[in-house]
Design a protein around this motif. Structure first.
Motif, PDB file in Angstrom:
ATOM      1  N   PHE A 151      -4.787   0.610  12.195  1.00 40.45           N
ATOM      2  CA  PHE A 151      -4.362   0.249  10.839  1.00 40.45           C
ATOM      3  C   PHE A 151      -3.315  -0.863  10.942  1.00 40.45           C
ATOM      4  O   PHE A 151      -2.306  -0.674  11.640  1.00 40.45           O
ATOM      5  CB  PHE A 151      -3.731   1.449  10.124  1.00 40.45           C
ATOM      6  N   PHE A 152      -3.550  -1.960  10.232  1.00 42.86           N
ATOM      7  CA  PHE A 152      -2.599  -3.073  10.234  1.00 42.86           C
ATOM      8  C   PHE A 152      -2.158  -3.385   8.803  1.00 42.86           C
ATOM      9  O   PHE A 152      -3.001  -3.615   7.930  1.00 42.86           O
ATOM     10  CB  PHE A 152      -3.227  -4.333  10.816  1.00 42.86           C
ATOM     11  N   ASN A 153      -0.864  -3.401   8.592  1.00 43.31           N
ATOM     12  CA  ASN A 153      -0.315  -3.869   7.315  1.00 43.31           C
ATOM     13  C   ASN A 153       0.073  -5.328   7.507  1.00 43.31           C
ATOM     14  O   ASN A 153       0.889  -5.637   8.374  1.00 43.31           O
ATOM     15  CB  ASN A 153       0.919  -3.044   6.940  1.00 43.31           C
ATOM     16  N   VAL A 154      -0.548  -6.231   6.742  1.00 41.24           N
ATOM     17  CA  VAL A 154      -0.247  -7.655   6.916  1.00 41.24           C
ATOM     18  C   VAL A 154       0.353  -8.219   5.631  1.00 41.24           C
ATOM     19  O   VAL A 154       0.143  -7.683   4.539  1.00 41.24           O
ATOM     20  CB  VAL A 154      -1.494  -8.472   7.324  1.00 41.24           C
ATOM     21  N   TYR A 155       1.063  -9.302   5.793  1.00 41.87           N
ATOM     22  CA  TYR A 155       1.766  -9.925   4.668  1.00 41.87           C
ATOM     23  C   TYR A 155       1.805 -11.426   4.905  1.00 41.87           C
ATOM     24  O   TYR A 155       1.891 -11.870   6.060  1.00 41.87           O
ATOM     25  CB  TYR A 155       3.194  -9.362   4.596  1.00 41.87           C
ATOM     26  N   LEU A 171       6.632   1.926   0.666  1.00 42.63           N
ATOM     27  CA  LEU A 171       5.594   1.141   1.317  1.00 42.63           C
ATOM     28  C   LEU A 171       5.872   1.047   2.810  1.00 42.63           C
ATOM     29  O   LEU A 171       7.026   1.145   3.230  1.00 42.63           O
ATOM     30  CB  LEU A 171       5.594  -0.291   0.749  1.00 42.63           C
ATOM     31  N   PRO A 172       4.847   0.829   3.642  1.00 43.78           N
ATOM     32  CA  PRO A 172       5.124   0.575   5.056  1.00 43.78           C
ATOM     33  C   PRO A 172       5.903  -0.742   5.200  1.00 43.78           C
ATOM     34  O   PRO A 172       5.810  -1.621   4.340  1.00 43.78           O
ATOM     35  CB  PRO A 172       3.730   0.420   5.681  1.00 43.78           C
ATOM     36  N   TYR A 198       0.878  -1.175   0.000  1.00 38.16           N
ATOM     37  CA  TYR A 198       0.000   0.000   0.000  1.00 38.16           C
ATOM     38  C   TYR A 198       0.920   1.231   0.000  1.00 38.16           C
ATOM     39  O   TYR A 198       1.497   1.566   1.040  1.00 38.16           O
ATOM     40  CB  TYR A 198      -0.859  -0.009   1.266  1.00 38.16           C
ATOM     41  N   PRO A 199       1.093   1.889  -1.144  1.00 41.72           N
ATOM     42  CA  PRO A 199       1.995   3.045  -1.171  1.00 41.72           C
ATOM     43  C   PRO A 199       1.586   4.058  -0.093  1.00 41.72           C
ATOM     44  O   PRO A 199       0.408   4.418   0.014  1.00 41.72           O
ATOM     45  CB  PRO A 199       1.806   3.612  -2.579  1.00 41.72           C
ATOM     46  N   LYS A 200       2.569   4.517   0.663  1.00 43.46           N
ATOM     47  CA  LYS A 200       2.248   5.430   1.770  1.00 43.46           C
ATOM     48  C   LYS A 200       1.591   6.715   1.278  1.00 43.46           C
ATOM     49  O   LYS A 200       0.744   7.291   1.971  1.00 43.46           O
ATOM     50  CB  LYS A 200       3.532   5.748   2.566  1.00 43.46           C
ATOM     51  N   ALA A 201       1.969   7.142   0.083  1.00 45.14           N
ATOM     52  CA  ALA A 201       1.387   8.366  -0.467  1.00 45.14           C
ATOM     53  C   ALA A 201      -0.128   8.223  -0.662  1.00 45.14           C
ATOM     54  O   ALA A 201      -0.873   9.202  -0.605  1.00 45.14           O
ATOM     55  CB  ALA A 201       2.061   8.713  -1.791  1.00 45.14           C
ATOM     56  N   GLN A 202      -0.575   6.998  -0.895  1.00 50.51           N
ATOM     57  CA  GLN A 202      -2.021   6.736  -1.017  1.00 50.51           C
ATOM     58  C   GLN A 202      -2.636   6.465   0.352  1.00 50.51           C
ATOM     59  O   GLN A 202      -3.723   6.937   0.666  1.00 50.51           O
ATOM     60  CB  GLN A 202      -2.241   5.506  -1.913  1.00 50.51           C
ATOM     61  N   LEU A 203      -1.919   5.679   1.144  1.00 48.74           N
ATOM     62  CA  LEU A 203      -2.444   5.262   2.448  1.00 48.74           C
ATOM     63  C   LEU A 203      -2.701   6.452   3.368  1.00 48.74           C
ATOM     64  O   LEU A 203      -3.638   6.441   4.174  1.00 48.74           O
ATOM     65  CB  LEU A 203      -1.452   4.277   3.087  1.00 48.74           C
ATOM     66  N   VAL A 204      -1.895   7.500   3.236  1.00 47.16           N
ATOM     67  CA  VAL A 204      -2.032   8.636   4.145  1.00 47.16           C
ATOM     68  C   VAL A 204      -3.414   9.275   4.042  1.00 47.16           C
ATOM     69  O   VAL A 204      -3.939   9.830   5.013  1.00 47.16           O
ATOM     70  CB  VAL A 204      -0.906   9.671   3.893  1.00 47.16           C
ATOM     71  N   ARG A 205      -4.041   9.142   2.891  1.00 40.28           N
ATOM     72  CA  ARG A 205      -5.373   9.738   2.724  1.00 40.28           C
ATOM     73  C   ARG A 205      -6.400   9.000   3.578  1.00 40.28           C
ATOM     74  O   ARG A 205      -7.295   9.616   4.165  1.00 40.28           O
ATOM     75  CB  ARG A 205      -5.764   9.690   1.253  1.00 40.28           C
ATOM     76  N   LEU A 206      -6.268   7.690   3.645  1.00 36.32           N
ATOM     77  CA  LEU A 206      -7.167   6.911   4.510  1.00 36.32           C
ATOM     78  C   LEU A 206      -6.848   7.187   5.977  1.00 36.32           C
ATOM     79  O   LEU A 206      -7.740   7.306   6.821  1.00 36.32           O
ATOM     80  CB  LEU A 206      -6.983   5.420   4.195  1.00 36.32           C
ATOM     81  N   TRP A 207      -5.561   7.304   6.265  1.00 37.62           N
ATOM     82  CA  TRP A 207      -5.113   7.573   7.636  1.00 37.62           C
ATOM     83  C   TRP A 207      -5.671   8.919   8.132  1.00 37.62           C
ATOM     84  O   TRP A 207      -6.118   9.038   9.270  1.00 37.62           O
ATOM     85  CB  TRP A 207      -3.585   7.560   7.676  1.00 37.62           C
ATOM     86  N   GLU A 208      -5.648   9.915   7.271  1.00 39.13           N
ATOM     87  CA  GLU A 208      -6.157  11.234   7.672  1.00 39.13           C
ATOM     88  C   GLU A 208      -7.636  11.167   8.050  1.00 39.13           C
ATOM     89  O   GLU A 208      -8.088  11.871   8.953  1.00 39.13           O
ATOM     90  CB  GLU A 208      -5.958  12.239   6.524  1.00 39.13           C
ATOM     91  N   ASN A 209      -8.370  10.294   7.369  1.00 44.30           N
ATOM     92  CA  ASN A 209      -9.814  10.202   7.643  1.00 44.30           C
ATOM     93  C   ASN A 209     -10.152   9.293   8.810  1.00 44.30           C
ATOM     94  O   ASN A 209     -11.168   9.496   9.483  1.00 44.30           O
ATOM     95  CB  ASN A 209     -10.550   9.711   6.389  1.00 44.30           C
ATOM     96  N   PHE A 210      -9.341   8.260   9.041  1.00 44.64           N
ATOM     97  CA  PHE A 210      -9.722   7.242  10.025  1.00 44.64           C
ATOM     98  C   PHE A 210      -8.686   7.009  11.115  1.00 44.64           C
ATOM     99  O   PHE A 210      -8.968   6.299  12.079  1.00 44.64           O
ATOM    100  CB  PHE A 210      -9.983   5.905   9.313  1.00 44.64           C
TER     101      PHE A 210
END
Lengths: 522, 85
Positions: free
Chosen positions: A297-301, A326-327, A279-291
């Motif tokens: 938030f969990f990044n799993v692999y 990425l995270p 999940y590119p951080k540049a994209q993920l930050v938008r979800l983070w700002e809202n929630f």
């Protein structure tokens, strides 16, 4: 003998949470744990009557309806292995999966039944799912079957480089360990309501199903048709009080870009889990700002071969100190040990190498495929006193010595993740090369029109067009594997060794002007 | 930008993504996203392409899904964002 099994675990859930909703569908249908258990017993009775016995394989349609979930539970109870097949799978791929798993029975809806007819399937009994749905008389007395932890629970098919999908086998023991880890890692309780947006033939759905139904939570199955209407999807999850979401980042990016995940949406949500691709951080930050202020938030692999998740990292504000890349993958789950291997398969000297997994969640190999099993399920190179199987992921990682967190670097081979699906580019090339009129083909995964896309360059004999090739591929590969763009070249570029030069192909196809011009050539 | 120019540019962008159609006229009246002429992946490509083509940022645009669903919706959206309604 290890006697505990998934059927017994589910029975404990029924005792403890009998009247709680287990499944809540978008059409309003609800099944409590007791109701689901009764339906599972009914299905189990029908399976036994049709000759199914412990150790057999049952194939299930991927349609998310009550009887399919009940059939999964029936398989737990009877010691059957289930394999969910994409009901819209191209006939050739479906045929290859069925040839490998040789099911005793196939539970098919009308769509899958049509596909079976298209591929001329004659290898086993097909049971119409509608016959089970209409069966009111519950069979309450399923004869106890001595299912052990070593019994296979399911087979999950994933892309194979030779063009033949591989069936990863997970045992009851693997999954019981996974369930316990999920409960503690994500702090699941019985009040949870989990979204199930992942298709049942895709390994992310293992988390949805097992984390929910084995912890007394409610699962919200969301079918493909609902996903095609994202506003309806979010409205449904809000109405159902969804508390936990797990999906590939692609879906979250899509919903975020459509402004459907604003700060006022999903008021009950307290957990976003994402994995299956970076999940590119540049994209993920938008979800983070809202929630980020109200949801964890969990990044799993993790690989399909090891219960789908082997690491989890809870993200904090520090993740977004910079927005590059990425995270981290995070630390390995408690059910795993990790080794880093060098190119020769020996323990690596430094902090980089191929990740090799050990522990109780390492699966049982590929179904009826000893050769490909032996290639990646190997003896622990650090252990020669007793047999201990380790799984070579093929993922190159770096371990941060300070935190122990793993960071993804790349792949050792031509495997990619696209929209969360694990895809061997070799499988696509094999399908292309199998088409009459195709002389040679090279497939690449590159950024095109601002998105990572699968593109193909093909040299043809005669007048075959890109459009014709794409149409024919559709009968061999699922949609997500068909290249977005196919360009016809007179001959494919070769490197000094005479092999197809995929870097050169990527360079040519990344230029939209070149790609468009080549694509339109007759 | 006149109406037919904008319409033509939008149809061109959409036709790059819709496999089975080649004539802009065939796009009229279609529910492109709802009826899955454009899948979720290509919806993102479409947003990227619209942003590039018209120099816009479409973030925080309400009802974006509805706007992208039809050529009419797309045209209204672009006009509104270009201050050209």
């Amino acid at each position: 003998m290890y006697r505990y099994n998934l059927g017994l675990r589910f029975a404990a859930m029924v005792t403890e949470h009998g009247q709680r909703p287990a499944l809540l569908f978008a059409d309003g249908a609800v099944l409590t744990y007791e109701g689901l258990d009764r339906l599972a017993d009914t299905v189990a009775g029908r399976l036994v009557a049709r000759g199914a016995r412990a150790g057999d394989v049952i194939c299930l349609t991927s349609r998310k309806i009550p009887v399919v979930f009940a059939a999964i539970i029936a398989c737990w109870k009877l010691g059957l292995s289930y394999a969910v097949v994409d009901r819209q799978s191209p006939p050739e791929r479906l045929q290859r999966i069925l040839d490998n798993c040789r099911p005793r029975l196939i539970l098919a809806d009308t769509t899958l039944a049509q596909r079976l007819q298209d591929c001329g399937w004659q290898g086993g009994d097909v049971l119409a799912i509608d016959d089970l749905t209409g069966c009111a008389a519950a069979v309450r007395s399923v004869a106890p079957v001595p299912v052990t932890g070593d019994h296979p629970a399911y087979i999950m098919y994933t892309s194979g480089s030779t063009g033949f999908p591989k069936g990863a086998v997970m045992t009851h023991r693997n999954l019981l360990n996974f369930i316990d880890w999920c409960r503690t890692e994500f702090e699941f309780g019985s009040g949870e309501v989990l979204a199930n947006v992942n298709p049942l033939f895709f390994d992310n759905s293992v988390f949805d199903l097992y984390a929910a139904l084995m912890n007394g939570a409610t699962l919200l199955p969301c079918d493909r048709e609902l996903l095609a209407h994202p506003e309806g999807l979010i409205a449904h999850l809000e109405a159902a009080g969804c508390t936990s979401w797990f999906s590939v980042p692609s879906l979250l990016i899509y919903l975020t870009r459509l402004n459907l995940l604003g700060p006022e949406r999903l008021p009950g949500l307290r957990r976003f889990i994402f994995g299956g691709e970076g999940y590119p951080k540049a994209q993920l930050v938008r979800l983070w700002e809202n929630f980020g202020h109200r949801a964890a938030f969990f990044n799993v692999y993790g690989p399909t071969e090891c219960t789908c998740i082997c690491s989890a990292l809870r993200l904090g504000p520090e993740t977004f100190a910079d927005l590059d890349g990425l995270p981290p993958l995070g630390p390995l789950a408690r059910n795993f040990e990790g080794l880093l291997l060098d190119e020769d398969g020996r323990p690596a000297a430094g902090e980089e190498g191929e990740l090799c997994l050990l522990g109780p969640n390492v699966g049982a190999g590929y179904y009826r495929d000893p050769e490909r099993t032996a290639a990646v399920f190997v003896q622990n190179p650090r252990q020669d006193a007793f047999r201990q199987i380790a799984y070579r992921t093929g993922d190159q990682v770096r371990r941060d010595p300070a935190t122990g967190h793993l960071h993804f670097i790349g792949r050792r081979d031509n495997q990619i993740k696209h929209m969360g699906y694990r895809i061997e580019l070799g499988e696509i090339e094999a399908a292309l090369n199998g088409l009459p009129g195709v002389a040679e083909a090279g497939v690449v995964h590159v950024t095109f029109q601002g998105m990572k896309q699968i593109l193909a360059a093909v040299a043809v004999n005669g007048t075959l067009t890109a459009r014709e090739i794409k149409a024919r591929l559709g009968s061999r590969l699922p949609d997500y594997m068909v290249p977005r763009r196919i360009v016809i070249l007179e001959q494919l570029p070769k490197n000094a060794n005479g092999k197809i030069d995929r870097r050169d192909i990527a360079r040519r196809l990344e230029d939209p002007a070149v790609a468009r011009k080549e694509e339109n050539r007759p | 930008m006149n109406a037919s120019d904008l319409r033509q540019r939008l149809a061109g962008l959409v036709l790059e993504l819709v496999e089975d159609l080649t004539d802009p006229a065939e796009l009229e009246g279609l529910a492109l996203l709802t009826d899955e002429y454009i899948d979720s992946f290509d919806t993102l490509v479409l947003i990227n392409r619209l942003e590039q083509e018209f120099g816009l940022t479409l973030d925080h645009q309400p009802d974006l899904f509805k706007a992208l669903d039809t050529l009419d919706g797309m045209e209204a959206l672009i006009r509104q964002r270009l201050g050209n309604s």
